[in-house]
Design an enzyme around this catalytic site. Structure first.
Site, short mmCIF file in Angstrom:
data_model
loop_
_atom_site.label_atom_id
_atom_site.label_comp_id
_atom_site.label_asym_id
_atom_site.label_seq_id
_atom_site.Cartn_x
_atom_site.Cartn_y
_atom_site.Cartn_z
N SER A 41 -40.35 -29.36 -13.26
CA SER A 41 -40.21 -30.69 -12.67
C SER A 41 -38.93 -31.30 -13.24
CB SER A 41 -41.43 -31.55 -12.99
OG SER A 41 -41.57 -31.72 -14.38
N HIS A 156 -47.25 -28.08 -12.66
CA HIS A 156 -47.53 -27.11 -13.73
C HIS A 156 -48.86 -26.38 -13.56
CE1 HIS A 156 -44.62 -29.43 -16.60
NE2 HIS A 156 -44.02 -28.82 -15.61
N GLU A 165 -49.33 -34.26 -16.79
CA GLU A 165 -49.73 -33.99 -18.18
C GLU A 165 -50.68 -35.05 -18.72
OE1 GLU A 165 -46.13 -33.40 -20.51
OE2 GLU A 165 -45.19 -32.42 -18.80
N GLU A 206 -48.42 -25.14 -19.47
CA GLU A 206 -48.21 -25.61 -20.83
C GLU A 206 -49.44 -25.41 -21.72
OE1 GLU A 206 -46.54 -29.56 -20.68
OE2 GLU A 206 -44.68 -28.79 -19.83
N ASP A 243 -47.97 -37.98 -18.88
CA ASP A 243 -46.73 -37.79 -18.13
C ASP A 243 -47.11 -37.43 -16.69
OD1 ASP A 243 -44.36 -37.26 -16.96
OD2 ASP A 243 -43.90 -35.46 -18.12
N GLU A 287 -45.10 -41.59 -19.87
CA GLU A 287 -43.78 -41.04 -19.53
C GLU A 287 -43.64 -40.96 -18.01
OE1 GLU A 287 -43.13 -37.15 -21.28
OE2 GLU A 287 -41.85 -36.59 -19.61
N ASP A 314 -37.98 -39.73 -18.88
CA ASP A 314 -37.61 -38.31 -18.88
C ASP A 314 -36.60 -38.08 -17.75
OD1 ASP A 314 -37.43 -35.55 -18.70
OD2 ASP A 314 -39.52 -35.21 -18.19
N LYS A 339 -34.81 -33.52 -24.33
CA LYS A 339 -34.88 -32.09 -24.01
C LYS A 339 -33.46 -31.55 -24.06
CE LYS A 339 -38.60 -32.38 -20.48
NZ LYS A 339 -38.79 -32.67 -19.04
N HIS A 367 -40.58 -29.90 -25.28
CA HIS A 367 -40.38 -28.54 -24.78
C HIS A 367 -40.11 -28.59 -23.28
CE1 HIS A 367 -44.86 -28.19 -23.42
NE2 HIS A 367 -44.36 -29.36 -23.17
N LYS A 390 -43.94 -33.29 -27.83
CA LYS A 390 -44.91 -32.63 -26.95
C LYS A 390 -44.46 -31.19 -26.79
CE LYS A 390 -43.18 -33.91 -22.38
NZ LYS A 390 -43.57 -34.32 -21.03
C1 LIG Z 1 -41.94 -30.86 -19.90
C2 LIG Z 1 -41.84 -31.31 -18.66
O1 LIG Z 1 -41.86 -30.47 -17.59
P1 LIG Z 1 -40.64 -29.57 -17.09
O2 LIG Z 1 -40.17 -28.76 -18.26
O3 LIG Z 1 -41.22 -28.76 -15.99
O4 LIG Z 1 -39.58 -30.54 -16.64
C3 LIG Z 1 -41.79 -32.75 -18.36
O5 LIG Z 1 -41.71 -33.16 -17.19
O6 LIG Z 1 -41.77 -33.55 -19.29
MG LIG Z 2 -41.70 -35.36 -18.05
#
Ligand SMILES: C=C(OP(=O)(O)O)C(=O)O
Ligand SMILES: [Mg+2]
Length: 427
Positions: A41, A156, A165, A206, A243, A287, A314, A339, A367, A390
């Site tokens: 995503s 996911h 999430e 995840e 999330d 989030e 994010d 990230k 992650h 996370k």
């Molecule tokens: C960890 C996530 O998913 P992705 O790595 O698929 O973006 C997220 O959206 O926060």
């Molecule tokens: Mg996210």
């Protein structure tokens, strides 16, 4: 110290898709290796993950070109050169790429080299990685709250849950080790509860469970029951983080719950939904409650909930300092998800962290849904005194390996180690 050699190869992530691994060797023999993760995503403004688009290999997802870029252009421009620090190396990589979003060489190629160089330098300086990355930050002794994603939905998992999430935050613990024990106890209790209810205990990308449910709310109800059955008080010892990854729900200016009821919600209706949920449930962090294009909505969400709930950006920020600055200027959110592969170098990741912290935005290290056993983000979280991380949950090796790295760091720090606790969410 000069770089003696750089090499790379195509390896696999946890979804069985190719990703990039790089090695950097310094002239004293110090050595670093790193593998980059991959999201599903993804935010539209993320740095470019270079894929081969050759349909005959891995459905077009190969990374041979990114690997070749390391072995030729990147290698040629870096070997036999001496870089004073991480920033100098990373800026050389950015310059060599020459695009604003790392589209030419690939952020996957660039980040793999940047991370491997960091590990090689840490070894050369005889420092643990978290100390090398610490730089000008405060003393690296804080262990984050492990926010464990125990129910997976959205992109996911192949279930009927719209939100991506549902995490537990075991914040009332004396140490990281105790927080992990609490989180795993809830995870196993939730598994037993799902079994008892005749629901699937198969897991998503995840590591959280991915059952079909009657409604999105049922995910929260099940988790709260598991927390209680495990002997903890929801909201006191273990709270929730969400999330929903709302960018994925965004269609024609509305939010569509297409995996469950098909309901279509306006921005105002989504804000009301989060107001209701955060009053009804012990949610400490939300989030991407709204999508990356909905900046006006984010402003309203922040004005409505920002004083009592952590609102983490994010997709809207993409770990990008320019976007985080816009967010700060427009009073959007109060925390930044970090990230490294959204921006593509270690230095720019640390720049984003610094910008957020200087403006009283909290940081939340993350992650990707496609991961490997690389534990770089664990050291990054300690280096930056991030309050929360996370990294999935209890039963997939690529996720638990991060927990194990934190356990090693906590063990190594001994009496100096501190656990972030509830303050991590500004509460
Ligand atoms: C960890 C996530 O998913 P992705 O790595 O698929 O973006 C997220 O959206 O926060
Ligand atoms: Mg996210």
């Amino acid at each position: 110290m000069k770089i003696q050699d750089i090499s790379a190869l195509e390896v696999l992530d946890s979804r069985g898709n190719p990703t990039v691994e790089a090695q950097v060797i310094l002239e004293d023999g110090s050595w670093g290796q790193a593998i980059v993760p991959s999201g599903a995503s993804t935010g539209e403004n993320e740095a470019v993950e270079l894929r081969d688009n050759d349909p005959l290999r891995y459905g077009g997802k190969g990374v041979r070109q990114a690997v070749a870029n390391i072995q030729t252009q990147i290698r040629n421009s870096l070997i036999q050169r001496d870089f004073m620090d991480q920033s100098q190396l990373d800026h050389q990589l950015i310059e060599l790429d020459g695009t604003p979003n790392k589209a030419r060489l690939g952020a996957n190629a660039i980040l793999a080299v940047s991370m491997a160089f960091a590990r090689a330098q840490a070894q050369a300086q005889q420092l643990p990685l978290y100390r090398y990355l610490q730089g000008p930050f405060t003393e690296a002794v804080w262990l984050p709250v492990p926010c464990m994603n125990v129910i997976n939905g959205g992109r996911h998992a192949d279930n009927n849950v719209d939100f991506q999430e549902f995490m537990i935050a075991p914040h009332q613990a004396g140490s990281f080790a105790e927080a992990i024990q609490m989180g795993e106890t809830v995870f196993h209790t939730l598994k037993a509860l799902l079994k008892q209810r005749g629901l699937s205990t198969g897991v998503g990308d995840e590591g959280g469970f991915a059952p079909d449910l009657k409604a999105n709310e049922e995910a929260v109800d099940l988790i709260l029951e598991a927390i209680t059955r495990a002997g903890y008080k929801p909201g006191e010892q273990v709270s929730l983080c969400l999330d929903p990854a709302a960018s994925e729900l965004w269609q024609n200016g509305h939010y569509q719950l297409s995996k469950s009821t098909g309901q279509i919600l306006s921005t105002e209706a989504m804000i009301r939904l989060w107001e209701d949920w955060t009053r009804q449930y012990p949610i400490v962090s939300l989030e991407d409650g709204l999508g990356e294009h909905d900046w006006e909505g984010w402003k309203a969400l922040t004005a409505t909930l920002g004083h009592r709930v952590e609102l983490v950006g994010d997709d809207i920020f993409c770990t990008n300092p320019a976007l985080v600055q816009q967010g700060i200027d427009q009073k959007i959110g109060n925390a930044v998800l970090i990230k490294p592969n959204q921006i593509g170098t270690v230095t720019q990741t640390l720049d984003t962290v610094r910008l957020a912290q200087q403006n009283q935005y909290r940081i939340f290290i993350s992650h990707r849904s496609g991961e490997t056993v690389d534990t770089f983000i664990a050291d990054l979280a300690v280096a930056t005194s991030a309050g929360a991380i996370k990294t999935g949950s209890g039963c997939r090796g690529e996720r638990t390996e991060k927990f194990n790295q934190f356990l090693r760091i906590e063990h190594r720090l001994g009496a100096a180690a501190r656990f972030a606790g509830r303050d991590a969410f500004g509460q």
